[in-house]
Design an enzyme around this catalytic site. Structure first.
Site, short mmCIF file in Angstrom:
data_model
loop_
_atom_site.label_atom_id
_atom_site.label_comp_id
_atom_site.label_asym_id
_atom_site.label_seq_id
_atom_site.Cartn_x
_atom_site.Cartn_y
_atom_site.Cartn_z
N CYS A 1 0.86 -1.05 -0.09
CA CYS A 1 0.16 0.06 -0.16
C CYS A 1 0.98 1.19 -0.12
CB CYS A 1 -1.10 0.05 1.45
SG CYS A 1 -1.92 1.59 1.33
N HIS B 1 -2.29 -4.13 -11.00
CA HIS B 1 -3.03 -3.07 -11.34
C HIS B 1 -3.34 -3.05 -12.75
CE1 HIS B 1 -2.12 -0.68 -7.68
NE2 HIS B 1 -1.00 -1.44 -7.64
N GLU C 1 -10.17 0.62 -6.09
CA GLU C 1 -9.28 -0.22 -5.71
C GLU C 1 -9.96 -1.70 -5.40
OE1 GLU C 1 -7.09 0.63 -2.34
OE2 GLU C 1 -6.59 2.77 -2.84
N CYS D 1 -4.44 6.15 -4.68
CA CYS D 1 -3.86 4.96 -4.65
C CYS D 1 -2.29 5.20 -4.87
CB CYS D 1 -4.50 4.09 -5.40
SG CYS D 1 -4.03 2.32 -5.49
N GLY E 1 -1.01 2.22 -7.21
CA GLY E 1 -1.61 2.65 -8.48
C GLY E 1 -1.12 3.69 -9.24
N1 LIG Z 1 -6.48 -2.13 -2.33
C1 LIG Z 1 -5.11 -2.36 -2.83
C2 LIG Z 1 -4.27 -2.18 -1.35
C3 LIG Z 1 -4.17 -0.60 -1.21
C4 LIG Z 1 -3.47 -0.03 -2.29
C5 LIG Z 1 -3.62 1.61 -2.09
N2 LIG Z 1 -4.32 2.18 -1.03
C6 LIG Z 1 -2.32 2.30 -2.08
O1 LIG Z 1 -1.91 3.55 -1.62
O2 LIG Z 1 -1.31 1.64 -2.72
C7 LIG Z 1 -5.00 -3.82 -3.04
O3 LIG Z 1 -5.79 -4.82 -2.74
O4 LIG Z 1 -4.21 -4.20 -3.88
#
Ligand SMILES: N[C@H](CCC[C@H](N)C(=O)O)C(=O)O
Length: 292
Positions: free
Chosen positions: A71, A176, A226, A235, A238
């Site tokens: 994250c 992603h 997400e 994100c 992301g």
């Molecule tokens: N939902 C993402 C994790 C959080 C990523 C995001 N909040 C960031 O800041 O990188 C997943 O399941 O891969």
């Protein structure tokens, strides 16, 4: 259970210091505590744990309880909490090849290995900004993972809601799917298309979806649906994936500014070490007690 509410550009999580607290079933706690009406309200739960190989270990759970490997906004807040609350000294240097050097740095153990980050400390002695070495992007389809037998997944057609979209896939420890749009990101109806992409058959572990409008070779705007949390204000992983996808498709350069709904991130997919560097803020909002 004591917690600290923090966010990176509005991508907000409940953080628990597991040097002091024990969280028995984080998957269940993440769902309950993330509820914006019956809980604290957040995009998920992040545990800051002791580590044998780094300063701290980060475990990240989406608001649906699923655990993710990484994250980006979360790790910046983990670094801020660790330094500000004295869990580690962070007194070694960190530099981006050919660019700035930070005199304070930390190492965080994550689901994709140990990541190093530089800390910009304000006059109050607290971390304001963090530069994360997010590691090298993962481009091979089977490693992302996406069910396409390709070494690189660039502008591949994918059928969603009867439309054929062009998708570029990048792993940053988590998966992603990036879609470049000419008509502007405000035209994207995320509640409609987001879940279809997240749960598409091509993604054995589901996927985070991002729609990107390129303004210039060094600047783009993105919106996100997400995996496990739905629409978020930002994100970090992301944004890195979008920055890499921009280079792979020839739409952007290696150094870019990403505009997310919650604010901006500086990105650099460094040619020298093939690592992606992401720089952005980290904010502590409040602390509280969770009754369970
Ligand atoms: N939902 C993402 C994790 C959080 C990523 C995001 N909040 C960031 O800041 O990188 C997943 O399941 O891969």
């Amino acid at each position: 259970m004591k917690f600290t509410k923090m966010h990176g550009l509005g991508n907000d999580y409940v953080y628990v210091n597991c040097f002091e607290e024990k969280v028995e079933n984080p998957e269940e706690v993440a769902v309950k505590i993330s509820d914006r009406h019956f809980g604290v309200g957040a995009d998920g739960l992040i545990l800051i744990c002791p580590s044998d190989v780094a300063d701290v270990r980060m475990r990240m759970f989406n608001s649906d309880g699923s655990e993710a490997q990484m994250c980006g906004n979360g790790i910046r807040c983990v670094a801020k909490y660790t330094f500000d609350h004295g869990l580690a000294r962070g007194d070694s240097e960190f530099s981006v090849p050919g660019q700035e050097t930070f005199k304070n740095s930390l190492r965080v153990e994550t689901g994709r290995g140990i990541l190093k980050l530089g800390l910009a400390v304000g006059d109050d002695g607290k971390v304001e900004k963090v530069c994360v070495n997010m590691g090298q992007p993962i481009l091979k389809g089977e490693d992302i993972p996406v069910a396409l037998n390709l070494d690189e997944v660039i502008e591949e057609p994918i059928e969603v809601e009867g439309d054929v979209l062009r998708m570029t896939c990048v792993g940053m420890g988590n998966p992603h799917a990036v879609f470049f749009v000419d008509e502007g990101v405000n035209s994207i109806v995320l509640p409609k298309i987001g879940p279809k992409v997240e749960n598409h058959d091509l993604f054995p572990e589901r996927v985070n979806g991002h729609w990107v409008e390129v303004h210039a070779p060094d600047e783009f705007t993105m919106v996100t649906w997400e995996r496990g949390s739905g629409i978020t204000m930002a994100c970090g992983t992301g944004a890195c994936a979008c920055g890499v996808a921009g280079v792979l498709t020839g739409k952007t350069e290696r150094v870019t500014k990403a505009h997310l709904p919650g604010g901006d991130l500086e990105l650099n997919w460094c040619e020298e070490d093939n690592c992606v560097y992401m720089t952005g803020p980290a904010t502590e909002v409040f602390t509280g007690e969770w009754p369970e």
